[in-house]
Design a protein around this motif. Structure first.
Motif, PDB file in Angstrom:
ATOM      1  N   ARG A 101      29.955  48.356  39.921  1.00  8.73           N
ATOM      2  CA  ARG A 101      30.504  47.144  39.314  1.00  8.73           C
ATOM      3  C   ARG A 101      29.972  45.968  40.111  1.00  8.73           C
ATOM      4  O   ARG A 101      29.976  45.976  41.338  1.00  8.73           O
ATOM      5  CB  ARG A 101      32.035  47.115  39.356  1.00  8.73           C
ATOM      6  N   TYR A 125      30.306  41.831  40.790  1.00 14.02           N
ATOM      7  CA  TYR A 125      31.270  40.739  40.701  1.00 14.02           C
ATOM      8  C   TYR A 125      30.652  39.465  41.249  1.00 14.02           C
ATOM      9  O   TYR A 125      29.871  39.504  42.199  1.00 14.02           O
ATOM     10  CB  TYR A 125      32.530  41.054  41.526  1.00 14.02           C
ATOM     11  N   ILE A 161      40.859  40.607  40.681  1.00 14.54           N
ATOM     12  CA  ILE A 161      39.742  40.807  39.756  1.00 14.54           C
ATOM     13  C   ILE A 161      39.372  42.285  39.695  1.00 14.54           C
ATOM     14  O   ILE A 161      39.159  42.840  38.614  1.00 14.54           O
ATOM     15  CB  ILE A 161      38.532  39.948  40.177  1.00 14.54           C
ATOM     16  N   ILE A 162      39.305  42.931  40.842  1.00 17.04           N
ATOM     17  CA  ILE A 162      38.972  44.363  40.881  1.00 17.04           C
ATOM     18  C   ILE A 162      40.024  45.164  40.116  1.00 17.04           C
ATOM     19  O   ILE A 162      39.688  46.019  39.293  1.00 17.04           O
ATOM     20  CB  ILE A 162      38.841  44.858  42.337  1.00 17.04           C
ATOM     21  N   THR A 174      39.636  44.927  36.347  1.00 20.22           N
ATOM     22  CA  THR A 174      38.400  45.405  35.734  1.00 20.22           C
ATOM     23  C   THR A 174      38.136  46.902  35.889  1.00 20.22           C
ATOM     24  O   THR A 174      37.154  47.394  35.337  1.00 20.22           O
ATOM     25  CB  THR A 174      37.184  44.637  36.296  1.00 20.22           C
TER      26      THR A 174
END
Length: 101
Positions: free
Chosen positions: A18, A20, A34-35, A38
């Motif tokens: 991922r 970011y 945010i982690i 998502t």
């Protein structure tokens, strides 16, 4: 204002990657949130920490989601808290490595 780009890898899941982007003046708590949003299977009810590391991935400093230390502990012995830790204060190398647990 700078934008940091991070790549999140997960050793136990093959091909898990991922990417970011986050502003340099945001906190580790912002990054944590945010982690959580998502990645399926993670939730905000679990404790989490970021660790700064050296080039060999050895942990050098912990930044925790909440302060679980004894309130009577000296200030210098208390952990850093994500909500108070601005990313730019911990990034001193364009290849800074961190662990998120």
């Amino acid at each position: 204002m700078s934008v940091y780009k991070f790549r999140l890898l997960f050793d136990e899941v093959e091909d898990f990657v991922r990417d970011y982007e986050i502003l340099s003046n945001q906190t580790f708590e912002d990054f944590h949130n945010i982690i959580i949003k998502t990645i399926n299977g993670l939730n905000n009810l679990e404790l989490a920490s970021f660790y700064t590391t050296d080039r060999k991935w050895e942990k050098t400093q912990e930044i925790t989601l909440i302060d679980m230390s004894d309130n009577e502990a000296p200030e210098e012995n208390r952990p850093l808290i994500m909500s108070n830790a601005i990313l730019s204060n911990f990034i001193d190398d364009p290849h800074q490595r961190m662990i998120y647990e």
